[in-house]
Write a protein that holds these residues in place. Structure first.
Motif, PDB file in Angstrom:
ATOM      1  N   ALA A   1       0.808  -1.216   0.000  1.00 55.41           N
ATOM      2  CA  ALA A   1       0.000   0.000   0.000  1.00 55.41           C
ATOM      3  C   ALA A   1       0.843   1.268   0.000  1.00 55.41           C
ATOM      4  CB  ALA A   1      -0.929   0.005   1.212  1.00 55.41           C
ATOM      5  N   ILE A   2       2.066   1.206   0.533  1.00 55.79           N
ATOM      6  CA  ILE A   2       2.907   2.404   0.608  1.00 55.79           C
ATOM      7  C   ILE A   2       3.187   2.999  -0.764  1.00 55.79           C
ATOM      8  CG2 ILE A   2       5.200   3.247   1.248  1.00 55.79           C
ATOM      9  CD1 ILE A   2       5.119   1.442   3.676  1.00 55.79           C
ATOM     10  N   PRO A   3       3.571   2.200  -1.792  1.00 54.44           N
ATOM     11  CA  PRO A   3       3.797   2.830  -3.100  1.00 54.44           C
ATOM     12  C   PRO A   3       2.558   3.486  -3.675  1.00 54.44           C
ATOM     13  CG  PRO A   3       3.861   0.436  -3.273  1.00 54.44           C
ATOM     14  CD  PRO A   3       3.893   0.772  -1.817  1.00 54.44           C
ATOM     15  N   THR A   4       1.371   2.981  -3.350  1.00 50.68           N
ATOM     16  CA  THR A   4       0.146   3.633  -3.810  1.00 50.68           C
ATOM     17  C   THR A   4       0.042   5.035  -3.233  1.00 50.68           C
ATOM     18  OG1 THR A   4      -0.955   1.472  -3.925  1.00 50.68           O
ATOM     19  CG2 THR A   4      -2.354   3.416  -3.934  1.00 50.68           C
ATOM     20  N   MET A   5       0.398   5.194  -1.970  1.00 53.39           N
ATOM     21  CA  MET A   5       0.380   6.515  -1.346  1.00 53.39           C
ATOM     22  C   MET A   5       1.399   7.450  -1.999  1.00 53.39           C
ATOM     23  SD  MET A   5      -1.898   6.261   1.104  1.00 53.39           S
ATOM     24  CE  MET A   5      -2.742   4.989   2.052  1.00 53.39           C
ATOM     25  N   ILE A   6       2.581   6.928  -2.282  1.00 55.02           N
ATOM     26  CA  ILE A   6       3.619   7.750  -2.905  1.00 55.02           C
ATOM     27  C   ILE A   6       3.181   8.215  -4.290  1.00 55.02           C
ATOM     28  CG2 ILE A   6       5.985   7.735  -3.772  1.00 55.02           C
ATOM     29  CD1 ILE A   6       6.701   5.819  -1.528  1.00 55.02           C
ATOM     30  N   VAL A   7       2.618   7.299  -5.073  1.00 61.03           N
ATOM     31  CA  VAL A   7       2.152   7.654  -6.420  1.00 61.03           C
ATOM     32  C   VAL A   7       1.006   8.658  -6.344  1.00 61.03           C
ATOM     33  CG1 VAL A   7       1.027   6.744  -8.481  1.00 61.03           C
ATOM     34  CG2 VAL A   7       2.941   5.510  -7.471  1.00 61.03           C
ATOM     35  N   ALA A   8       0.109   8.513  -5.356  1.00 59.80           N
ATOM     36  CA  ALA A   8      -1.006   9.444  -5.224  1.00 59.80           C
ATOM     37  C   ALA A   8      -0.506  10.856  -4.927  1.00 59.80           C
ATOM     38  CB  ALA A   8      -1.945   8.970  -4.110  1.00 59.80           C
ATOM     39  N   GLU A   9       0.446  10.981  -3.995  1.00 60.15           N
ATOM     40  CA  GLU A   9       1.003  12.317  -3.711  1.00 60.15           C
ATOM     41  C   GLU A   9       1.702  12.883  -4.926  1.00 60.15           C
ATOM     42  OE1 GLU A   9       4.039  15.073  -3.290  1.00 60.15           O
ATOM     43  OE2 GLU A   9       4.608  12.958  -3.325  1.00 60.15           O
ATOM     44  N   THR A  10       2.454  12.047  -5.630  1.00 61.85           N
ATOM     45  CA  THR A  10       3.153  12.510  -6.829  1.00 61.85           C
ATOM     46  C   THR A  10       2.177  12.980  -7.884  1.00 61.85           C
ATOM     47  OG1 THR A  10       4.961  10.954  -6.370  1.00 61.85           O
ATOM     48  CG2 THR A  10       4.825  11.856  -8.593  1.00 61.85           C
ATOM     49  N   ALA A  11       1.083  12.235  -8.078  1.00 59.46           N
ATOM     50  CA  ALA A  11       0.090  12.607  -9.082  1.00 59.46           C
ATOM     51  C   ALA A  11      -0.589  13.925  -8.731  1.00 59.46           C
ATOM     52  CB  ALA A  11      -0.941  11.488  -9.222  1.00 59.46           C
ATOM     53  N   LEU A  12      -0.977  14.088  -7.459  1.00 59.41           N
ATOM     54  CA  LEU A  12      -1.626  15.329  -7.048  1.00 59.41           C
ATOM     55  C   LEU A  12      -0.691  16.525  -7.205  1.00 59.41           C
ATOM     56  CD1 LEU A  12      -3.557  14.210  -3.835  1.00 59.41           C
ATOM     57  CD2 LEU A  12      -4.522  14.750  -6.068  1.00 59.41           C
TER      58      LEU A  12
ATOM     59  N   VAL B   1       9.716   5.519  -9.952  1.00 63.63           N
ATOM     60  CA  VAL B   1       9.633   4.172 -10.521  1.00 63.63           C
ATOM     61  C   VAL B   1      10.434   3.175  -9.688  1.00 63.63           C
ATOM     62  CG1 VAL B   1      10.261   2.758 -12.516  1.00 63.63           C
ATOM     63  CG2 VAL B   1       9.137   4.957 -12.860  1.00 63.63           C
ATOM     64  N   VAL B   2      11.653   3.550  -9.308  1.00 61.97           N
ATOM     65  CA  VAL B   2      12.510   2.638  -8.539  1.00 61.97           C
ATOM     66  C   VAL B   2      11.877   2.309  -7.196  1.00 61.97           C
ATOM     67  CG1 VAL B   2      14.722   2.447  -7.348  1.00 61.97           C
ATOM     68  CG2 VAL B   2      14.644   3.302  -9.690  1.00 61.97           C
ATOM     69  N   VAL B   3      11.366   3.320  -6.491  1.00 61.46           N
ATOM     70  CA  VAL B   3      10.774   3.085  -5.170  1.00 61.46           C
ATOM     71  C   VAL B   3       9.511   2.228  -5.279  1.00 61.46           C
ATOM     72  CG1 VAL B   3       9.603   4.226  -3.249  1.00 61.46           C
ATOM     73  CG2 VAL B   3      11.762   5.117  -4.089  1.00 61.46           C
ATOM     74  N   VAL B   4       8.660   2.526  -6.251  1.00 59.95           N
ATOM     75  CA  VAL B   4       7.420   1.759  -6.399  1.00 59.95           C
ATOM     76  C   VAL B   4       7.719   0.307  -6.743  1.00 59.95           C
ATOM     77  CG1 VAL B   4       5.342   1.495  -7.811  1.00 59.95           C
ATOM     78  CG2 VAL B   4       5.999   3.748  -6.973  1.00 59.95           C
ATOM     79  N   LEU B   5       8.657   0.074  -7.658  1.00 53.61           N
ATOM     80  CA  LEU B   5       9.022  -1.299  -7.991  1.00 53.61           C
ATOM     81  C   LEU B   5       9.636  -2.019  -6.794  1.00 53.61           C
ATOM     82  CD1 LEU B   5      10.520  -0.960 -11.605  1.00 53.61           C
ATOM     83  CD2 LEU B   5       8.338  -1.973 -10.944  1.00 53.61           C
TER      84      LEU B   5
END
Length: 391
Positions: A316-327, A369-373
Motif C-alpha cells: 500500500a505504501i507505493p500507492t500513497m507515494i504515487v497518489a502524492e506525486t500525481a496530485l 519508478v525505482v521506489v514503487v518497484l
C-alpha cells in the motif's frame, strides 16, 4: 547457559534449533516460531531482499538529506539556468605529463544558438572543478536542530559550479532538490499508511468479529467510499485547500486525503480473516477461559494476522507515494517551497524543459519508478513468506 530440549515422537531428546537455516530438517522447522519461519522463507527470496535494501537506502537518504545534499534546495544561481549534468572524473593531468588522483567535474562554457539566439550551457573539458568529500558548504540545520556546514560531497571552492544532475529554470541544483524531495515523498507514504492501518484494522476487526448490523453498516460505508472515483475526488478535495495555509498544514492535509480512501481494501481483508478465525478452537478456548471481547480481538485473533497485514501495508505504501506525486504533478497537491518528487515533476511540465532540459523529468520520474518497484517486490516477498507452510 542452559539449552532448551524437546522430545520428538520416539522420546529422544534434541536441542532447540536456532537459527532457522535454508534447507533445515523438517523436525527443526516444526519447533520454529511464526516470525522465524517467515524470516527463513523471506531471506530465500533474493529479489525481495534486494528490494528491501533499496528501500532502506532511500530512507537513509531521507533521514540525512541535509548532510547528503551538496547545496540548499532554495539556493539559485540564474547564471546557470538549465545547465546540463556533469560527470565525475577521478584523474587529472599534472605538470610532469602524468596523471594524479583528483576527483573533479568539468566546468561550463556558454554557446549561443545561431537560429534561436538562445544561450545554452555545454560542458567544457578544459575547465576542471575539483571536488571532495566532507567539504564545507552552506550552513544547514540537521533535523532542524544541529547547525552544520559539512556536506558529503561538493566543490572545494564553494563558488565553483557542481551540478551532477543539472539545474532547473532558476539555476537550482536538481540533485539537491531530488534528495530533499526524498524525505517528503517517502514519509508521506508511511504517514498515510499508518492512518490507513488504524482505520482498516479497527473497522475490519469490528465488522468481522461482531457481524450483524455492525458488519452491515461498516460494509455499506466501505462500498460507498469504494464507488467514488478516486482521482477526481482527490483533485476536488486538494483544490479546496486554502492558499493561505502553510506548507506544513498542506502536507498533513494531503497526507490525510491520500489515506482517507486507502483503508477500505485492508478493512475487507481483515474482516474476511476474522470471519474465518472467530470460530476456531483457540478462540473458543480463550472465550471459555474468560477472555473479554477486546482481549479476543487484540490478543488472540489479530496477532495471527500480523504477517498478512504487514505484507498488505508494504504493497500500500507505493500507492500513497504515487497518489502524492500525481496530485503534486497536477498542481493541486504540495506546492513550493515544499520539495517533493511530484513538485519537481510539476515544475518540469513545459515545452522548453522537454526540449532543452529533459533531466528535470527523467530523475524525479526514475526515483518514483525505482521506489514503487522496490516496494512491490518487497511486498511480494513478504506475502509469499507470510504463509511459511505453503509449498
Amino acid at each position: 547457559m542452559t539449552t532448551q530440549v524437546f522430545l520428538d515422537t520416539v522420546g529422544e531428546e534434541r536441542p532447540a534449533v536456532s537459527p532457522l537455516k535454508t534447507g533445515a530438517p523438517l523436525e527443526d522447522i516444526a519447533v520454529a516460531g511464526q516470525w522465524r519461519l517467515i524470516w527463513g522463507r523471506f531471506i530465500q527470496h533474493r529479489v525481495a531482499v534486494g528490494a528491501g535494501i533499496v528501500i532502506a537506502v532511500f530512507y537513509f537518504i531521507a533521514l540525512f538529506v541535509e548532510f547528503l545534499a551538496p547545496a540548499l534546495p532554495e539556493a539559485s544561481r540564474p547564471q546557470y539556468t538549465y545547465a546540463p549534468p556533469q560527470s565525475i572524473g577521478l584523474f587529472v593531468a599534472d605538470e610532469s605529463g602524468g596523471t594524479r588522483f583528483q576527483p573533479h567535474v568539468k566546468g561550463y562554457a556558454i554557446e549561443v544558438d545561431p537560429v534561436a539566439l538562445r544561450r545554452t550551457f555545454v560542458v567544457d573539458d578544459t575547465k576542471i572543478v575539483p571536488i571532495g568529500f566532507f567539504v564545507e558548504g552552506p550552513t544547514y540545520k540537521l533535523w532542524g536542530v544541529f547547525a552544520m556546514n559539512r556536506h558529503l560531497i561538493g566543490p572545494l571552492n564553494p563558488t565553483d559550479p557542481m551540478y551532477l544532475l543539472g539545474t532547473d529554470k532558476l539555476g537550482r541544483d536538481l540533485m539537491t532538490r531530488l534528495i530533499y524531495g526524498t524525505r517528503v515523498s517517502m514519509s508521506i507514504g508511511l504517514v498515510g499508511v499508518a492512518i490507513s492501518l488504524c482505520l482498516g484494522v479497527v473497522l475490519g476487526s469490528l465488522s468481522g468479529f461482531y457481524g450483524g448490523w455492525v458488519d452491515m453498516t461498516i460494509q455499506r460505508i466501505i462500498e460507498v467510499i469504494s464507488s467514488m472515483p478516486t482521482i477526481p475526488l482527490w483533485l476536488g478535495l486538494a483544490a479546496a485547500i486554502p492558499l493561505t495555509w502553510s506548507p506544513l498544514q498542506v502536507y498533513f492535509v494531503i497526507t490525510l486525503i491520500v489515506s482517507l480512501f486507502g483503508w477500505t481494501g485492508l478493512a475487507r481483508e481483515v474482516r474476511g480473516r476474522f470471519y474465518a478465525l472467530r470460530g476456531e478452537d483457540f478462540v473458543t478456548a480463550a472465550r471459555l477461559d474468560g477472555s473479554g471481547e477486546r482481549r479476543l480481538i487484540f490478543r488472540h485473533i489479530l496477532p495471527s494476522l500480523t504477517s498478512h497485514i504487514l505484507a498488505v501495508l508494504t504493497l500500500a505504501i507505493p500507492t500513497m507515494i504515487v497518489a502524492e506525486t500525481a496530485l503534486s504533478f497536477l498542481g493541486v497537491g504540495l506546492k513550493p517551497p515544499v520539495v517533493s518528487w511530484g513538485v519537481l515533476l510539476q515544475d518540469a511540465q513545459n515545452i522548453r524543459t522537454v526540449a532543452t532540459a529533459p533531466w528535470l523529468l527523467v530523475w524525479p520520474a526514475a526515483a518514483v519508478v525505482v521506489v514503487v518497484l522496490a516496494y512491490n517486490f518487497l511486498g511480494d516477498g513478504l506475502r509469499d513468506a507470510a504463509d511459511p507452510y505453503e509449498s
